[in-house]
Design a protein around this motif. Structure first.
Motif, mmCIF file in Angstrom:
data_model
loop_
_atom_site.group_PDB
_atom_site.id
_atom_site.type_symbol
_atom_site.label_atom_id
_atom_site.label_comp_id
_atom_site.label_asym_id
_atom_site.label_seq_id
_atom_site.Cartn_x
_atom_site.Cartn_y
_atom_site.Cartn_z
ATOM 1 N N GLY A 1 35.704 42.402 31.865
ATOM 2 C CA GLY A 1 36.955 43.145 31.735
ATOM 3 C C GLY A 1 38.126 42.324 31.274
ATOM 4 N N ASP A 2 38.226 41.105 31.699
ATOM 5 C CA ASP A 2 39.230 40.129 31.301
ATOM 6 C C ASP A 2 40.652 40.423 31.780
ATOM 7 N N LEU A 3 41.111 41.660 31.790
ATOM 8 C CA LEU A 3 42.469 41.954 32.249
ATOM 9 C C LEU A 3 42.622 41.594 33.722
ATOM 10 N N TYR A 4 43.790 41.089 34.060
ATOM 11 C CA TYR A 4 44.055 40.625 35.423
ATOM 12 C C TYR A 4 43.760 41.689 36.484
ATOM 13 N N ALA A 5 44.239 42.896 36.280
ATOM 14 C CA ALA A 5 44.033 43.944 37.288
ATOM 15 C C ALA A 5 42.550 44.246 37.488
ATOM 16 N N ILE A 6 41.795 44.271 36.412
ATOM 17 C CA ILE A 6 40.356 44.532 36.517
ATOM 18 C C ILE A 6 39.666 43.391 37.241
ATOM 19 N N ARG A 7 40.033 42.175 36.883
ATOM 20 C CA ARG A 7 39.423 41.010 37.522
ATOM 21 C C ARG A 7 39.751 40.975 39.014
ATOM 22 N N MET A 8 41.012 41.237 39.350
ATOM 23 C CA MET A 8 41.414 41.213 40.760
ATOM 24 C C MET A 8 40.778 42.350 41.560
ATOM 25 N N GLU A 9 40.667 43.508 40.957
ATOM 26 C CA GLU A 9 40.024 44.629 41.647
ATOM 27 C C GLU A 9 38.567 44.286 41.965
ATOM 28 N N ASN A 10 37.869 43.737 40.994
ATOM 29 C CA ASN A 10 36.487 43.320 41.229
ATOM 30 C C ASN A 10 36.410 42.190 42.248
ATOM 31 N N ALA A 11 37.335 41.248 42.163
ATOM 32 C CA ALA A 11 37.352 40.141 43.119
ATOM 33 C C ALA A 11 37.572 40.645 44.547
ATOM 34 N N THR A 12 38.401 41.640 44.701
ATOM 35 C CA THR A 12 38.653 42.215 46.020
ATOM 36 C C THR A 12 37.379 42.823 46.593
ATOM 37 N N ILE A 13 36.640 43.526 45.766
ATOM 38 C CA ILE A 13 35.379 44.134 46.212
ATOM 39 C C ILE A 13 34.357 43.055 46.547
ATOM 40 N N ILE A 14 34.306 42.001 45.735
ATOM 41 C CA ILE A 14 33.389 40.890 45.992
ATOM 42 C C ILE A 14 33.705 40.234 47.331
ATOM 43 N N ARG A 15 34.980 39.946 47.558
ATOM 44 C CA ARG A 15 35.372 39.309 48.822
ATOM 45 C C ARG A 15 34.994 40.173 50.006
ATOM 46 N N LYS A 16 35.260 41.467 49.915
ATOM 47 C CA LYS A 16 34.909 42.374 51.001
ATOM 48 C C LYS A 16 33.405 42.378 51.237
ATOM 49 N N ALA A 17 32.629 42.454 50.159
ATOM 50 C CA ALA A 17 31.173 42.469 50.288
ATOM 51 C C ALA A 17 30.658 41.172 50.918
ATOM 52 N N ALA A 18 31.179 40.042 50.470
ATOM 53 C CA ALA A 18 30.735 38.752 51.016
ATOM 54 C C ALA A 18 31.100 38.626 52.496
ATOM 55 N N ARG A 19 32.279 39.084 52.861
ATOM 56 C CA ARG A 19 32.675 39.036 54.272
ATOM 57 C C ARG A 19 31.822 39.982 55.114
#
Length: 163
Positions: free
Chosen positions: A79-97
């Motif tokens: 996705g490259d755009l900041y909002a897309i990257r951050m949205e995905n990162a938020t989901i990743i962090r939640k999943a890992a936790r």
């Protein structure tokens, strides 16, 4: 999405080589193995039906949470755009936790192969470090206005009529 050279972000081949992506697959493989072990009828025959059901539920949830990580890394890189990257990162962090806390749930409900849980916790901790370093590479100024106000660069108002 990944085949077109005009698309922003990394190609599939590029992000599959990333240490964070490789670690994500390792985490999924471990979670999948743990979930499979819970289905051993003989090993868990002494558990009551309710306890076995809860143990299996926790194991399946662990697998599902781990399964989210790599596709969301791919989405962030593609996705490259900041909002897309951050949205995905938020989901990743939640999943890992959730994977981390899921290990405790499995212990609580009688999972017998705790050595796998310790190994998974170790991998999650290594993933956390890779994740924190990866998020630092996101360019906050490569953005489109997020009208929801979550992932805008500092100083950018979500309701600015001129943007």
């Amino acid at each position: 999405m990944f085949e077109d050279d005009d698309e922003p972000g990394k190609s599939r081949e590029e992000f599959e080589k990333m240490p964070i992506y490789k670690k994500g697959w390792l985490i999924f493989d471990l979670a999948d193995k743990i979930a499979s072990l819970v289905n051993d009828e003989e090993e868990y025959a002494s558990l009551e039906e309710t306890e076995l059901g809860l143990l299996r539920h926790h194991a399946e949830q662990l697998r599902n949470d781990a399964m989210l990580i790599c596709p969301k890394i791919a989405g962030a890189e593609g996705g490259d755009l900041y909002a897309i990257r951050m949205e995905n990162a938020t989901i990743i962090r939640k999943a890992a936790r959730e994977v981390q806390t899921g290990c405790s749930g499995l212990e609580m409900w009688g999972f017998k192969h705790t050595e796998y849980l310790e190994l998974l916790r170790k991998e999650i901790e290594e993933f956390r470090i890779l994740f924190a370093e990866w998020v630092q590479t996101f360019d906050p100024w490569n953005y489109s206005l997020d009208r929801w106000g979550l992932f805008n660069p500092p100083g950018i108002d979500y309701d600015d009529p001129e943007l």
